[in-house]
Design a protein around this motif. Structure first.
Motif, PDB file in Angstrom:
ATOM      1  N   ALA A 192      39.441  43.225  39.197  1.00 23.42           N
ATOM      2  CA  ALA A 192      40.747  43.634  38.955  1.00 23.42           C
ATOM      3  C   ALA A 192      40.922  45.074  38.204  1.00 23.42           C
ATOM      4  N   VAL A 193      41.848  45.767  38.752  1.00 22.35           N
ATOM      5  CA  VAL A 193      42.013  47.074  38.118  1.00 22.35           C
ATOM      6  C   VAL A 193      43.623  47.376  38.116  1.00 22.35           C
ATOM      7  N   ASP A 194      44.210  47.646  36.866  1.00 24.16           N
ATOM      8  CA  ASP A 194      45.459  48.036  36.715  1.00 24.16           C
ATOM      9  C   ASP A 194      45.712  49.549  36.829  1.00 24.16           C
ATOM     10  N   ILE A 195      46.907  49.826  37.397  1.00 25.15           N
ATOM     11  CA  ILE A 195      47.451  51.216  37.267  1.00 25.15           C
ATOM     12  C   ILE A 195      49.022  51.115  36.915  1.00 25.15           C
ATOM     13  N   ASN A 196      49.443  51.208  35.562  1.00 24.74           N
ATOM     14  CA  ASN A 196      50.855  50.851  35.250  1.00 24.74           C
ATOM     15  C   ASN A 196      51.390  52.213  34.581  1.00 24.74           C
ATOM     16  N   VAL A 197      52.729  52.145  34.951  1.00 28.62           N
ATOM     17  CA  VAL A 197      53.459  53.350  34.306  1.00 28.62           C
ATOM     18  C   VAL A 197      54.603  52.531  33.572  1.00 28.62           C
ATOM     19  N   TYR A 198      54.423  52.233  32.329  1.00 25.25           N
ATOM     20  CA  TYR A 198      55.175  51.595  31.463  1.00 25.25           C
ATOM     21  C   TYR A 198      56.869  52.147  31.490  1.00 25.25           C
ATOM     22  N   ALA A 199      56.767  53.451  31.281  1.00 30.80           N
ATOM     23  CA  ALA A 199      58.005  54.341  31.041  1.00 30.80           C
ATOM     24  C   ALA A 199      58.924  54.026  32.385  1.00 30.80           C
ATOM     25  N   ALA A 200      58.331  53.580  33.557  1.00 33.43           N
ATOM     26  CA  ALA A 200      59.236  53.471  34.611  1.00 33.43           C
ATOM     27  C   ALA A 200      59.060  52.061  35.039  1.00 33.43           C
ATOM     28  N   SER A 201      58.604  51.138  34.223  1.00 32.99           N
ATOM     29  CA  SER A 201      58.629  49.612  34.626  1.00 32.99           C
ATOM     30  C   SER A 201      58.027  49.442  35.793  1.00 32.99           C
ATOM     31  N   LEU A 202      56.937  50.142  36.005  1.00 27.25           N
ATOM     32  CA  LEU A 202      56.184  49.930  37.255  1.00 27.25           C
ATOM     33  C   LEU A 202      54.844  49.647  37.181  1.00 27.25           C
ATOM     34  N   PHE A 203      54.211  48.393  37.706  1.00 25.29           N
ATOM     35  CA  PHE A 203      52.945  47.957  37.407  1.00 25.29           C
ATOM     36  C   PHE A 203      52.249  47.610  38.706  1.00 25.29           C
ATOM     37  N   HIS A 204      51.156  47.963  38.774  1.00 25.12           N
ATOM     38  CA  HIS A 204      50.343  47.749  39.869  1.00 25.12           C
ATOM     39  C   HIS A 204      49.086  47.421  39.738  1.00 25.12           C
ATOM     40  N   THR A 205      48.519  46.331  40.424  1.00 21.16           N
ATOM     41  CA  THR A 205      47.319  45.642  40.130  1.00 21.16           C
ATOM     42  C   THR A 205      46.337  45.534  41.629  1.00 21.16           C
ATOM     43  N   ARG A 206      45.211  45.990  41.499  1.00 26.03           N
ATOM     44  CA  ARG A 206      44.328  45.593  42.749  1.00 26.03           C
ATOM     45  C   ARG A 206      43.147  44.565  42.466  1.00 26.03           C
ATOM     46  N   MET A 207      42.775  43.865  43.152  1.00 27.64           N
ATOM     47  CA  MET A 207      41.926  42.996  43.106  1.00 27.64           C
ATOM     48  C   MET A 207      41.023  42.706  44.385  1.00 27.64           C
ATOM     49  N   MET A 208      39.547  42.438  44.186  1.00 30.21           N
ATOM     50  CA  MET A 208      38.736  42.349  45.185  1.00 30.21           C
ATOM     51  C   MET A 208      37.539  41.160  44.864  1.00 30.21           C
ATOM     52  N   ILE A 209      37.489  40.466  45.671  1.00 34.37           N
ATOM     53  CA  ILE A 209      36.448  39.004  45.486  1.00 34.37           C
ATOM     54  C   ILE A 209      35.161  39.475  45.134  1.00 34.37           C
ATOM     55  N   LYS A 210      34.773  38.963  43.835  1.00 37.34           N
ATOM     56  CA  LYS A 210      33.660  39.328  43.600  1.00 37.34           C
ATOM     57  C   LYS A 210      32.110  38.934  44.184  1.00 37.34           C
ATOM     58  N   GLU A 211      32.141  37.730  44.734  1.00 34.51           N
ATOM     59  CA  GLU A 211      31.007  37.241  45.249  1.00 34.51           C
ATOM     60  C   GLU A 211      31.080  36.444  46.764  1.00 34.51           C
ATOM     61  N   PRO A 212      31.289  37.334  47.617  1.00 36.59           N
ATOM     62  CA  PRO A 212      31.624  36.768  48.990  1.00 36.59           C
ATOM     63  C   PRO A 212      30.464  36.084  49.577  1.00 36.59           C
ATOM     64  N   ASP A 213      30.778  34.870  50.099  1.00 35.86           N
ATOM     65  CA  ASP A 213      29.799  34.029  50.671  1.00 35.86           C
ATOM     66  C   ASP A 213      29.846  34.397  52.150  1.00 35.86           C
ATOM     67  N   LEU A 214      28.750  34.879  52.735  1.00 34.28           N
ATOM     68  CA  LEU A 214      28.726  35.387  54.151  1.00 34.28           C
ATOM     69  C   LEU A 214      29.160  34.370  55.292  1.00 34.28           C
ATOM     70  N   GLN A 215      28.872  33.197  54.803  1.00 35.12           N
ATOM     71  CA  GLN A 215      28.982  32.200  55.703  1.00 35.12           C
ATOM     72  C   GLN A 215      30.639  32.157  56.172  1.00 35.12           C
TER      73      GLN A 215
END
Length: 252
Positions: A192-215
């Motif tokens: 997970a990664v955050d990109i936040n602009v607190y002065a604008a009350s703007l919050f952004h988060t990205r998430m990507m699965i860590k261990e994908p099971d190929l099946q």
């Protein structure tokens, strides 16, 4: 959330949550790609999406005023709910008023890319609420309602309210990161990664699965039917697709 703030006067804080997920699948042949799109359309049709959004509405304590929903040809679906919360609530001798009409929407975008044999299912959910309601408490439910390989979330608060002393408040609840509202057990499965602009009350988060099971990414194919080198190639293609979606740019 702690003890609720005591507010005074007109509350026009608007809280908007944009929740965007991607489910990635390996579908090699044209038939597999079509079958995958048909499967997604059946699993996430307008009727089921309506059920998800009405549950979400109940979770945030709002009331459904109107539902508009539509399935599309050749694929995809949309649902929009007009919702309301209580207004003109008495507090001692004072009437607390706030904007009480809000909305929840969801759109699906099943698609496939024959050059990489990757099929992708994208869901956009937007929740806009007014007054005291915050949609952040629904994130665990939303993540669990879909097969979420990549998730991007934006949360924005606009407008202001006042406390009982008349001081303007541009946030009526503490927010430092969207991740604070997600179950730690869920977060452990993702980078997970955050990109936040607190002065604008703007919050952004990205998430990507860590261990994908190929099946889980093979559509109508058993992993043991594939030789090791083919498995490795497929997994590399899947990870490249996920990494580029997660970063929002072409990397490879």
């Amino acid at each position: 959330m702690g003890e609720k703030l005591k507010l005074y006067g007109f509350n026009n804080l608007t809280k908007a949550l944009s929740f965007n997920i991607y489910d990635v699948c390996y579908a090699k042949t044209a038939r597999e790609q079509k079958d995958y799109i048909d499967y997604i359309d059946e699993q996430y049709n307008a009727e089921r999406l309506t059920g998800i959004l009405t549950t979400l509405t109940d979770m945030i304590g709002a009331t459904v005023l109107n539902i508009a929903r539509q399935d599309y040809e050749p694929q995809g679906a949309s649902v929009t709910l007009l919702i309301a919360e209580d207004s003109m609530l008495p507090r001692s001798q004072t009437q607390l008023a706030h904007l009480d009409k809000s909305h929840v929407t969801v759109h699906t975008y099943p698609e496939y890319h024959p050059e990489t044999c990757i099929a992708t299912f994208r869901v956009d959910i937007d929740v806009a609420t007014c007054g005291e309601i915050t949609p952040l408490s629904t994130l665990d439910y939303l993540i669990g309602s879909f097969d979420s390989d990549i998730i991007t979330m934006d949360y924005r608060v606009r407008g202001f309210t006042r406390d009982v002393n008349g001081k303007k408040l541009f946030l009526d609840h503490p927010v430092t990161s969207i991740q604070d509202y997600i179950n730690p057990e869920i977060l452990r499965r993702y980078d997970a990664v955050d990109i936040n602009v607190y002065a604008a009350s703007l919050f952004h988060t990205r998430m990507m699965i860590k261990e994908p099971d190929l099946q889980n990414y093979l559509f109508k194919t058993d992993i043991y039917e594939l030789p090791p080198l083919t498995r490795l190639e497929i997994m590399n293609n899947l990870r490249r697709e996920m990494i580029e979606i997660f970063n929002g740019r072409n990397i490879y």
